[in-house]
Design a protein around this motif. Sequence first.
Motif, PDB file in Angstrom:
ATOM      1  N   GLY A 125       0.812  -1.206   0.000  1.00  0.00           N
ATOM      2  CA  GLY A 125       0.000   0.000   0.000  1.00  0.00           C
ATOM      3  C   GLY A 125       0.843   1.252   0.000  1.00  0.00           C
ATOM      4  N   TRP A 126       1.950   1.204   0.745  1.00  0.00           N
ATOM      5  CA  TRP A 126       2.871   2.352   0.764  1.00  0.00           C
ATOM      6  C   TRP A 126       3.443   2.602  -0.627  1.00  0.00           C
ATOM      7  N   ALA A 127       3.846   1.525  -1.314  1.00  0.00           N
ATOM      8  CA  ALA A 127       4.391   1.671  -2.663  1.00  0.00           C
ATOM      9  C   ALA A 127       3.329   2.209  -3.630  1.00  0.00           C
ATOM     10  N   LEU A 128       2.095   1.753  -3.468  1.00  0.00           N
ATOM     11  CA  LEU A 128       1.026   2.249  -4.333  1.00  0.00           C
ATOM     12  C   LEU A 128       0.794   3.740  -4.106  1.00  0.00           C
ATOM     13  N   ASP A 129       0.861   4.181  -2.855  1.00  0.00           N
ATOM     14  CA  ASP A 129       0.728   5.610  -2.570  1.00  0.00           C
ATOM     15  C   ASP A 129       1.871   6.401  -3.204  1.00  0.00           C
ATOM     16  N   ALA A 130       3.080   5.817  -3.188  1.00  0.00           N
ATOM     17  CA  ALA A 130       4.214   6.496  -3.811  1.00  0.00           C
ATOM     18  C   ALA A 130       3.997   6.656  -5.316  1.00  0.00           C
ATOM     19  N   VAL A 131       3.450   5.627  -5.946  1.00  0.00           N
ATOM     20  CA  VAL A 131       3.164   5.699  -7.387  1.00  0.00           C
ATOM     21  C   VAL A 131       2.080   6.739  -7.649  1.00  0.00           C
ATOM     22  N   ARG A 132       1.055   6.760  -6.810  1.00  0.00           N
ATOM     23  CA  ARG A 132       0.014   7.768  -6.966  1.00  0.00           C
ATOM     24  C   ARG A 132       0.586   9.178  -6.824  1.00  0.00           C
ATOM     25  N   GLY A 133       1.432   9.359  -5.824  1.00  0.00           N
ATOM     26  CA  GLY A 133       2.040  10.666  -5.629  1.00  0.00           C
ATOM     27  C   GLY A 133       2.890  11.079  -6.815  1.00  0.00           C
ATOM     28  N   LEU A 134       3.652  10.127  -7.370  1.00  0.00           N
ATOM     29  CA  LEU A 134       4.468  10.415  -8.536  1.00  0.00           C
ATOM     30  C   LEU A 134       3.599  10.803  -9.728  1.00  0.00           C
ATOM     31  N   ALA A 135       2.547  10.034  -9.962  1.00  0.00           N
ATOM     32  CA  ALA A 135       1.661  10.333 -11.095  1.00  0.00           C
ATOM     33  C   ALA A 135       1.010  11.702 -10.929  1.00  0.00           C
ATOM     34  N   LEU A 136       0.567  12.007  -9.718  1.00  0.00           N
ATOM     35  CA  LEU A 136      -0.063  13.299  -9.465  1.00  0.00           C
ATOM     36  C   LEU A 136       0.924  14.435  -9.674  1.00  0.00           C
ATOM     37  N   THR A 137       2.166  14.247  -9.219  1.00  0.00           N
ATOM     38  CA  THR A 137       3.194  15.278  -9.406  1.00  0.00           C
ATOM     39  C   THR A 137       3.460  15.525 -10.883  1.00  0.00           C
ATOM     40  N   LEU A 138       3.569  14.453 -11.662  1.00  0.00           N
ATOM     41  CA  LEU A 138       3.806  14.612 -13.097  1.00  0.00           C
ATOM     42  C   LEU A 138       2.639  15.322 -13.783  1.00  0.00           C
ATOM     43  N   VAL A 139       1.421  14.964 -13.387  1.00  0.00           N
ATOM     44  CA  VAL A 139       0.242  15.607 -13.979  1.00  0.00           C
ATOM     45  C   VAL A 139       0.253  17.107 -13.714  1.00  0.00           C
ATOM     46  N   LEU A 140       0.738  17.511 -12.551  1.00  0.00           N
ATOM     47  CA  LEU A 140       0.774  18.930 -12.201  1.00  0.00           C
ATOM     48  C   LEU A 140       1.987  19.641 -12.799  1.00  0.00           C
ATOM     49  N   VAL A 141       3.147  18.989 -12.755  1.00  0.00           N
ATOM     50  CA  VAL A 141       4.396  19.654 -13.118  1.00  0.00           C
ATOM     51  C   VAL A 141       4.553  19.809 -14.626  1.00  0.00           C
ATOM     52  N   LEU A 142       4.220  18.783 -15.395  1.00  0.00           N
ATOM     53  CA  LEU A 142       4.495  18.838 -16.829  1.00  0.00           C
ATOM     54  C   LEU A 142       3.746  19.972 -17.535  1.00  0.00           C
ATOM     55  N   PRO A 143       2.448  20.163 -17.306  1.00  0.00           N
ATOM     56  CA  PRO A 143       1.783  21.316 -17.942  1.00  0.00           C
ATOM     57  C   PRO A 143       2.349  22.655 -17.456  1.00  0.00           C
ATOM     58  N   LEU A 144       2.722  22.726 -16.180  1.00  0.00           N
ATOM     59  CA  LEU A 144       3.300  23.970 -15.665  1.00  0.00           C
ATOM     60  C   LEU A 144       4.635  24.274 -16.349  1.00  0.00           C
ATOM     61  N   ALA A 145       5.458  23.243 -16.517  1.00  0.00           N
ATOM     62  CA  ALA A 145       6.739  23.453 -17.185  1.00  0.00           C
ATOM     63  C   ALA A 145       6.544  23.897 -18.628  1.00  0.00           C
ATOM     64  N   LEU A 146       5.577  23.269 -19.308  1.00  0.00           N
ATOM     65  CA  LEU A 146       5.315  23.637 -20.700  1.00  0.00           C
ATOM     66  C   LEU A 146       4.815  25.084 -20.793  1.00  0.00           C
TER      67      LEU A 146
END
Length: 422
Positions: A125-146
């Motif tokens: 469950g901890w690893a799944l939360d880490a993956v969720r956090g990573l996916a959420l960060t990418l969803v937020l960061v990539l459009p901002l960087a662009l």
Amino acid sequence: MDTTPAADTPPVGTPPTEAPLTGTRAPDFTADERARGRALRRAQLPWALGGRLAGLALTLLLGLTPAGAALVTTTGGWFGGSRTAGVLAGAAALVLLGQALQLPFGAGARAVRARYGLVTQGWGGWALDAVRGLALTLVLVLPLALGLFALTAWSPQRWWLPAAGAAALLTAAFSFLHPLLIEPVFNRFSPMPPGELRAALLALAERDGVRVRDVLVADASRRTTALNAYVSGFGATRRIVAYDTLLTTAEPREVELVVAHELGHVKHRDVPVGTALGAVGAAVAVAVLGLLAAWRPLLDAAGATDAADPRALPLLAALAALLGALSGPPQCAVSRRIEARADRHALELTGDAEQFVAMQRRLALANVSDVDPPRVLELLFATHPSATSRIAAARAWQAAPEQRASKQRAPERRATPGKSVV
């Protein structure tokens, strides 16, 4: 406050009482309880502080040396080598490296907390939360960087002017959308069943003049044994949220006091004021980034030609991380003052200082808090006053004559507390 326990110190979890022979108050926390909180803090500190320092060091290394520029160039080349590919691939690489570096520190801190009985979630469950956090960060960061590099392409010198306004707007939007879009990613929420406690919490909000849409229960127990509650959202989205761990552990009156504290944040408009200040701070930070990113020695060190060069991305990330680290202690100081004010609001709303003390004691013991941490750590990292400080403030409030009068009037205007925990 005297920290030496009396000879007949009550067991863990039992509220302190008046000493039978002397009439003096027993210590709020026993020596063993204090030692347990200190031990957890000392065991966690290397992982927490190490993670922060390692993350900052990596960001500065990539941003202030040609290594970051090489990373952007290499990863962008994997996707065709265009400017857009460099921005997106470079941003993703920075996020992935940062998250990968934090994994061992997060795992170490989790292992420590598990030893103290604060973790109920398995490693999967901890690893799944880490993956969720990573996916959420990418969803937020990539459009901002662009979007950011679209502005730098428009003007390498004046890009920060519209970017500052956009940062302010995005900060406000994120504050509004967080309870609707981000919180459900990590927790499931269900309406609190009708009953005395739900009615008492809604009555408490009504007496305080705070409109809430609902009372929700968060399934925190699948991750932790820690206790908490909060009020989130604005206007029609505002709701009281209680951890299920709090509802199954605390007395109903203690739950009311936790919620009364959170209503204090609403009453004093801490979220909208904090959002406005955060928006201003974001705009100022972007303006400072714009000035620093135009400084030739920094651009040369980073191996970038100007702010429009995708190779400047690690430099901008490093400068932002440095500004964030420097602003941390002042933000913590403001947060502690806001939390102390919310405590006073809870006391004024309920008039129940003794139960407030019992609630603070229960929270501290359940969360294995260091009830009186070193001053330097409190100044640098603490967002809340220590448990001993909060209890002392409650007793000082109770001792004031005008506050005692408020306490005497309180039973006439407060709802009858529930007799069972939901």
